[in-house]
Structure formats: structure tokens, C-alpha cells
Design an enzyme around this catalytic site. Structure first.
Site, PDB file in Angstrom:
ATOM      1  CE  LYS A  53      -3.693  -2.623   2.086  1.00 55.56           C
ATOM      2  NZ  LYS A  53      -4.355  -3.146   3.277  1.00 55.56           N
ATOM      3  CD  GLN A  97      -3.100  -4.604   6.612  1.00 51.63           C
ATOM      4  OE1 GLN A  97      -3.047  -3.664   5.818  1.00 51.63           O
ATOM      5  NE2 GLN A  97      -3.748  -5.723   6.309  1.00 51.63           N
ATOM      6  CG  ASP A 120      -9.200  -0.092   4.496  1.00 48.40           C
ATOM      7  OD1 ASP A 120      -9.267  -0.440   3.298  1.00 48.40           O
ATOM      8  OD2 ASP A 120      -8.809  -0.852   5.393  1.00 48.40           O
TER       9      ASP A 120
END
Ligand code: NAP
Length: 279
Positions: A53, A97, A120
Site C-alpha cells: 500500500k 491494518q 478503507d
């Protein structure tokens, strides 16, 4: 007729070019789109995902801020790190994450992310807004799948769609996004009875189950649209795709289908979040 291949790698590459252009326009206005990534602990797979990412951010000229916290991090430590990024005007997106170490209340931490920076699509508020058809950055994997469906102009309205899996980041938001496109949606999970007969009715199937080749070729209806979100070390997904060229009308290959769209959607959302400052 041979099936259409829903080429996520190609679409992601195309989209990167568009994002690069948008980023350089923002830079000329003094705004550098910035994604903050938070990695807690030492899970090697998570380290790889976060690195990918960050690298993609660099590739398109975006900044990425790396926050790395030890395995012993508490919920309060992580909440504090998130609050810091929430109040940093130069941060446009925050990625926490998944998974975090088990002593941390992951849901609480996800929900602490400012809705404007939830690129996200992990907050309950973002999920609720998306489900209601309000503005929100949807969870990146299902949002990437919807982008593929739209890019290839597949008509979803009225289709009998079956999503196999109901995780908060994939199955559930996928089902709501397909519902928003007027599909008739069924969600299957580990307690579903007679899953095979449900899948056999699907005009569109999404494999989001996490088991290699869980969905068998003979369960797939002729001319169905087949979306495989899975990825396993044996280079296969959650669906047996071996005969899809002549069974499905369109399908996502593994690798090169859904996977590349996930990271691309994350950086697209971050760019869009930064762009809001000038519009
Ligand atoms: P997850 O959190 O483990 O969820 C799996 C889901 O599958 C759960 O809802 C579970 O049901 C259901 N399930 C498990 N065994 C089942 C069975 N025997 N029959 C029916 N349903 C069953 O997984 P996830 O994070 O959603 O990921 C799913 C897949 O997508 C994985 O292969 C993962 O690698 C992939 N993925 C890809 C990307 C990408 O960027 N391409 C991103 C995320 C995930 P219960 O709820 O009842 O337990």
C-alpha cells in the site's frame, strides 16, 4: 461465446494514471494527498500488505506516513495514535491494518477513525451510510469489485446475486453494494444449509469465503457472472475457475482480478478525500 475477463490488473493500471494526474493537480495547489498506515505487531502477511500500500502511494506521487506499533500495544495506545492522525490536517486517509493483536479492541479502534478519513471503509458509520445509499468510502475490496462491474458495464439490476461470506470488510458490504445496484441478494455463511443449491441459482456469485476453490465448477449456472475475491498461496481463489471461460459470461481471474482493485481503490479514496479540500 468465450467469457469476458474482468481484468482488475488492467483497470488498476489505467486508474493509477488517472490518480497520478489528479495528484499532480493537487500538488500544484499545495496539497499533497497523504495516507497514514498503522501497522501493529509483526504479522508477516500484514507487513507485506502495508508495504504494498505504501509503495503504491509513492508510485502515484502521494505521501504515506508509516505508523508502526509494537505487538504489546493496548487499545488505549492505538486509540491515541488514531486521534493524533485524526487531528493532523495533512493526513487525508487512515488505514489500520487488520488484524491487530488479540488484546486490542479492533472494532473500537476502527470506529475511532474520523469518517472523513475512513478511506478503507471500516467504520460502522461508513458502513451504515454506504448501506443507506449516502456518501461514504465503501470497504475497498467490495468497492473495487463494484468498480470492475461498472467498468465492464455488467447489468446487475434484478439479478439473483449470491455472496458467499459475511465478514465486515468483504461479504457484508459487498451484499449491501449489490443491493444498492438493485440485485436480489442472498448471503451465505458457515451455518447456511444446502449452500450448493443456493449457489446453483445464482446469476452473479461472489466468493468471499477464505477456502481455496470452495465453490465447485458444477455449482455455477451457465452464463453467471463470477467474482472471486479469494487469494491463496496455491495461486487460486475461493472458486474453481478452471472452466469459467465457457461456463460464466464474465469472471475475475486469480491473480489479476479483484486483488489489484483493492489497493487501487484505497489510493483512489485517499486522493478523493484530499480533493475535497479544494472543492
Ligand atoms: P473471513 O473474515 O475469514 O470471512 C470468511 C467468511 O466465510 C465468513 O463469513 C464465514 O462464515 C464464511 N465461511 C467460512 N467457512 C464457510 C463454509 N464452509 N461455508 C460457507 N461459508 C463459510 O474472510 P474475509 O476477510 O472476508 O476474506 C474472504 C476471502 O477474501 C479470503 O480468501 C481472503 O484472502 C480474500 N480477501 C481478499 C482481499 C483482496 O484484496 N483481494 C481482501 C480481503 C479478503 P461465518 O461468518 O459464519 O464464520
Amino acid at each position: 461465446m468465450a467469457a469476458k475477463i474482468l481484468d482488475g490488473k488492467k483497470l488498476a493500471t489505467l486508474s493509477e494514471e488517472h490518480i497520478k494526474t489528479e495528484v499532480s493537480e493537487l500538488l500544484s495547489k499545495g496539497i499533497q494527498p497523504t495516507l497514514a498506515t498503522i501497522l501493529v505487531g509483526n504479522d508477516p502477511a500484514s507487513e507485506t500488505y502495508v508495504r504494498m500500500k505504501r509503495n503504491t502511494c509513492k508510485k502515484v506521487g502521494m505521501q504515506s506516513i508509516a505508523v508502526e506499533l509494537p505487538e504489546t500495544t493496548t487499545t488505549d495506545d492505538l486509540l491515541e495514535a488514531i486521534q493524533k492522525l485524526n487531528s493532523d490536517k495533512n493526513v487525508h486517509g487512515i488505514l489500520l491494518q487488520h488484524p491487530v493483536p488479540s488484546q486490542i479492541d479492533e472494532r473500537k479502534c476502527f470506529d475511532a477513525i474520523d469518517i472523513e478519513k475512513d478511506v478503507d471503509g471500516v467504520t460502522c458509520l461508513g458502513f451504515g451510510n454506504m448501506s443507506m445509499g449516502l456518501s461514504a468510502y465503501g470497504s475497498c475490496t467490495p468497492a473495487g469489485i463494484i468498480r470492475l462491474i461498472k467498468h465492464y458495464e455488467l447489468e446487475v439490476q434484478g439479478l439473483n446475486a449470491v455472496v458467499v461470506g459475511r465478514s465486515p470488510i468483504l461479504g457484508k458490504p459487498m451484499a449491501m453494494m449489490l443491493l444498492n445496484l438493485n440485485a436480489t441478494v442472498t448471503i451465505c455463511h458457515s451455518r447456511t444449509i444446502n449452500i450448493e443449491s443456493i449457489i446453483k441459482q445464482a446469476d452473479l456469485i461472489v466468493g468471499a469465503v477464505g477456502i481455496p476453490r470452495f465453490v465447485k465448477t458444477e455449482w455455477i449456472k451457465q452464463d453467471a457472472i463470477v467474482i472471486d475475491a479469494g487469494f491463496h498461496t496455491e495461486k487460486c481463489g475461493d472458486i474453481d475457475l478452471s472452466e469459467m471461460d465457457h461456463i460464466s459470461s464474465a469472471y475475475t481471474p486469480v491473480p489479476g482480478g479483484v486483488g489489484p482493485m483493492t489497493i487501487n481503490t484505497l489510493i483512489l479514496h485517499t486522493m478523493q478525500s484530499a480533493k475535497k479540500l479544494v472543492s
